[in-house]
Enzyme design. Structure first.
Site, PDB file in Angstrom:
ATOM      1  N   ASP A  81       0.862  -1.190   0.000  1.00  0.00           N
ATOM      2  CA  ASP A  81       0.000   0.000   0.000  1.00  0.00           C
ATOM      3  C   ASP A  81       0.894   1.234   0.000  1.00  0.00           C
ATOM      4  O   ASP A  81       2.117   1.110  -0.026  1.00  0.00           O
ATOM      5  CB  ASP A  81      -0.935  -0.017   1.215  1.00  0.00           C
ATOM      6  N   ASP A 117       1.345   4.753   2.319  1.00  0.00           N
ATOM      7  CA  ASP A 117       0.912   5.393   3.561  1.00  0.00           C
ATOM      8  C   ASP A 117       1.221   6.886   3.520  1.00  0.00           C
ATOM      9  O   ASP A 117       2.352   7.279   3.241  1.00  0.00           O
ATOM     10  CB  ASP A 117       1.646   4.757   4.752  1.00  0.00           C
ATOM     11  N   ASP A 145      -3.397   4.549   2.653  1.00  0.00           N
ATOM     12  CA  ASP A 145      -3.784   4.933   4.011  1.00  0.00           C
ATOM     13  C   ASP A 145      -3.508   6.420   4.154  1.00  0.00           C
ATOM     14  O   ASP A 145      -2.394   6.869   3.885  1.00  0.00           O
ATOM     15  CB  ASP A 145      -2.941   4.174   5.055  1.00  0.00           C
TER      16      ASP A 145
HETATM   17  N1  CTP Z   1       1.000   1.469  11.502  1.00  0.00           N
HETATM   18  C1  CTP Z   1       0.430   1.998  12.630  1.00  0.00           C
HETATM   19  N2  CTP Z   1      -0.909   1.893  12.838  1.00  0.00           N
HETATM   20  C2  CTP Z   1      -1.697   1.290  11.913  1.00  0.00           C
HETATM   21  C3  CTP Z   1      -1.141   0.754  10.747  1.00  0.00           C
HETATM   22  C4  CTP Z   1       0.225   0.863  10.578  1.00  0.00           C
HETATM   23  O1  CTP Z   1       1.142   2.553  13.460  1.00  0.00           O
HETATM   24  N3  CTP Z   1      -3.008   1.214  12.142  1.00  0.00           N
HETATM   25  C5  CTP Z   1       2.446   1.593  11.314  1.00  0.00           C
HETATM   26  C6  CTP Z   1       3.136   0.264  11.438  1.00  0.00           C
HETATM   27  O2  CTP Z   1       3.960   0.275  12.572  1.00  0.00           O
HETATM   28  C7  CTP Z   1       3.968   0.138  10.191  1.00  0.00           C
HETATM   29  C8  CTP Z   1       3.730   1.412   9.395  1.00  0.00           C
HETATM   30  O3  CTP Z   1       2.674   2.107  10.034  1.00  0.00           O
HETATM   31  O4  CTP Z   1       5.314   0.042  10.512  1.00  0.00           O
HETATM   32  C9  CTP Z   1       3.364   1.115   7.978  1.00  0.00           C
HETATM   33  O5  CTP Z   1       2.377   0.106   7.940  1.00  0.00           O
HETATM   34  P1  CTP Z   1       2.170  -0.873   6.724  1.00  0.00           P
HETATM   35  O6  CTP Z   1       1.674  -0.127   5.561  1.00  0.00           O
HETATM   36  O7  CTP Z   1       1.301  -1.992   7.204  1.00  0.00           O
HETATM   37  O8  CTP Z   1       3.612  -1.503   6.478  1.00  0.00           O
HETATM   38  P2  CTP Z   1       4.820  -1.088   5.550  1.00  0.00           P
HETATM   39  O9  CTP Z   1       6.031  -1.126   6.392  1.00  0.00           O
HETATM   40  O10 CTP Z   1       4.529   0.189   4.838  1.00  0.00           O
HETATM   41  O11 CTP Z   1       4.910  -2.291   4.529  1.00  0.00           O
HETATM   42  P3  CTP Z   1       4.153  -2.485   3.131  1.00  0.00           P
HETATM   43  O12 CTP Z   1       5.169  -2.216   2.079  1.00  0.00           O
HETATM   44  O13 CTP Z   1       3.725  -3.916   3.142  1.00  0.00           O
HETATM   45  O14 CTP Z   1       3.003  -1.533   3.074  1.00  0.00           O
HETATM   46 MN    MN Z   2      -0.486   0.873   5.532  1.00  0.00          MN
HETATM   47 MN    MN Z   3       2.681   0.476   3.814  1.00  0.00          MN
END
Ligand code: CTP
Ligand code: MN
Ligand code: MN
Ligand code: MN
Length: 377
Positions: free
Chosen positions: A205, A207, A301
């Site tokens: 995703d 963020d 997100d």
């Molecule tokens: N996070 C958070 N609260 C949430 C979702 C996520 O604090 N409700 C934080 C997590 O600690 C995570 C970061 O936001 O380290 C990013 O989340 P995520 O998108 O799930 O992981 P990524 O490290 O970006 O990996 P990916 O490439 O799979 O998206």
């Molecule tokens: Mn995320």
């Molecule tokens: Mn992410």
């Protein structure tokens, strides 16, 4: 091996926030194996072993060399009996029979498949598995199943959402987010967090953190307006808006994996593809308009953060997840402080410690600063 590398291994911290972990992983063979085992333990609700294998994978990611003999992990933290056994198997056989058994396990395979659908978690997966369902086709065919709005979107955009988001797609999404946010609040700060901020080339995703320096009023309406505009532009394939539940009298959460209280939006955006064949008449004749899908569904997100909490939110949303867990564990056990995505509280002095940057938070915790790309623990 030289004496220096023995000394280096003895000085590796048990906390990921005291280890510089870049994306260069010399031990992927081992860390992939541990992560599969950890995931299987998670599926089976064995928290202890799950954590043990996650920590083992995390620590091996910071080693500057590939493990070739058991001696190589002497002095490295989190190398318990089980972990050592797997390492020995991989050194000797080239693979681990335990990992192979997990990958062949019917329950693991089904839960892995079901949870690959956006909106399907362990609870739903377990239910489907116990109902005898094994494939996504079987789930889709079962007319008695009540799918949530999120799961329906997950099935509808399954192929797009399970193919990795590239850096180029993340940048395209970033332009869409900036465009709409700056239209509403020109001085807003829009930052990519998550894996892309850590330097990853792909993600599941994208963020985004959004903050407005100095203002409180504009913030509350911002996401609502973003959604309205995107709806009109037909760019929103799915969204779930969650209102803020933050109370500023509350102490930071004690839990390592606690969710934060920011207003946020989990969305699926329609991101149009760069058309390389623009003006190519042969291609345009060969395919009718309907046949060319010139967009990709991308999970984003969006998190709206009050400006004074921005540094904490950025630190919390940059990850990695394992880095974040160890940062909080370190704060609690080594500093008697409480850290979450909103604040840092010193339990000894009974005061909140403010910070305008990530560097200041590391300093409050007595930690050497780690750049985002050194947080890939
Ligand atoms: N996070 C958070 N609260 C949430 C979702 C996520 O604090 N409700 C934080 C997590 O600690 C995570 C970061 O936001 O380290 C990013 O989340 P995520 O998108 O799930 O992981 P990524 O490290 O970006 O990996 P990916 O490439 O799979 O998206
Ligand atoms: Mn995320
Ligand atoms: Mn992410
Ligand atoms: Mn403890």
């Amino acid at each position: 091996r030289s004496v220096t590398s023995d000394l280096d291994r003895d000085s590796i911290s048990e906390y990921a926030c005291q280890r510089r972990t870049t994306l260069k992983n010399y031990n992927q063979k081992f860390t992939d194996a541990f992560e599969i085992l950890a995931e299987n333990y998670e599926f089976n609700e064995n928290k202890g072993f799950c954590t043990a294998f996650r920590r083992a994978a995390s620590v091996l990611k910071c080693l500057p060399f590939t493990i070739v003999q058991v001696h190589d992990i002497e002095g490295v933290p989190w190398m318990g009996k089980q972990v050592k056994g797997i390492i020995e198997d991989i050194i000797e056989e080239g693979e681990s029979s335990k990992v192979k058994a997990v990958l062949d396990n019917e329950n693991y395979r089904s839960v892995k498949l079901f949870t690959s659908v956006f909106g399907v978690g362990l609870k739903t997966s377990d239910k489907w598995y116990r109902m005898g369902l094994r494939t996504l086709e079987e789930v889709k065919r079962d007319k008695n199943l009540k799918l949530t709005r999120m799961q329906k979107a997950g099935f509808l955009h399954y192929d797009d959402l399970t193919s990795c988001v590239s850096k180029a797609e993340a940048d395209a999404a970033s332009l869409i987010v900036q465009d709409v946010v700056w239209k509403i609040v020109p001085n807003a700060i829009v930052t990519i967090a998550g894996g892309f901020r850590r330097g990853k080339q792909t993600g599941h995703d994208v963020d985004f953190l959004i903050t407005v320096p100095g203002s409180k009023q504009e913030e509350e309406e911002l996401l609502h307006t973003v959604i309205d505009i995107w709806k009109k532009q037909e760019l929103l394939l799915y969204y779930d808006l969650i209102e803020s539940t933050f109370e500023d009298t509350k102490l930071p959460s004690r839990k390592v994996d606690a969710l934060d209280h920011f207003q946020k939006c989990f969305a699926i955006l329609k991101v149009h593809k760069e058309r390389e064949d623009k003006g190519n008449s042969i291609r345009s004749k060969a395919f009718s308009e309907e046949e060319i899908k010139d967009w990709k569904a991308i999970r984003v997100d969006l998190v709206v953060v009050p400006f004074e909490q921005y540094a904490f939110a950025l630190l919390g949303w940059t990850g990695s997840t394992q880095f974040e867990r160890d940062l909080r564990r370190y704060a609690t056990h080594e500093k008697k402080m409480m850290l979450d995505n909103h604040a840092l509280y010193d339990k000894t002095k009974k005061i909140f410690l403010n910070a305008a940057s990530e560097e200041e938070i590391f300093a409050h915790l007595g930690l050497d600063y780690l750049e985002p790309w050194e947080r890939n623990a």
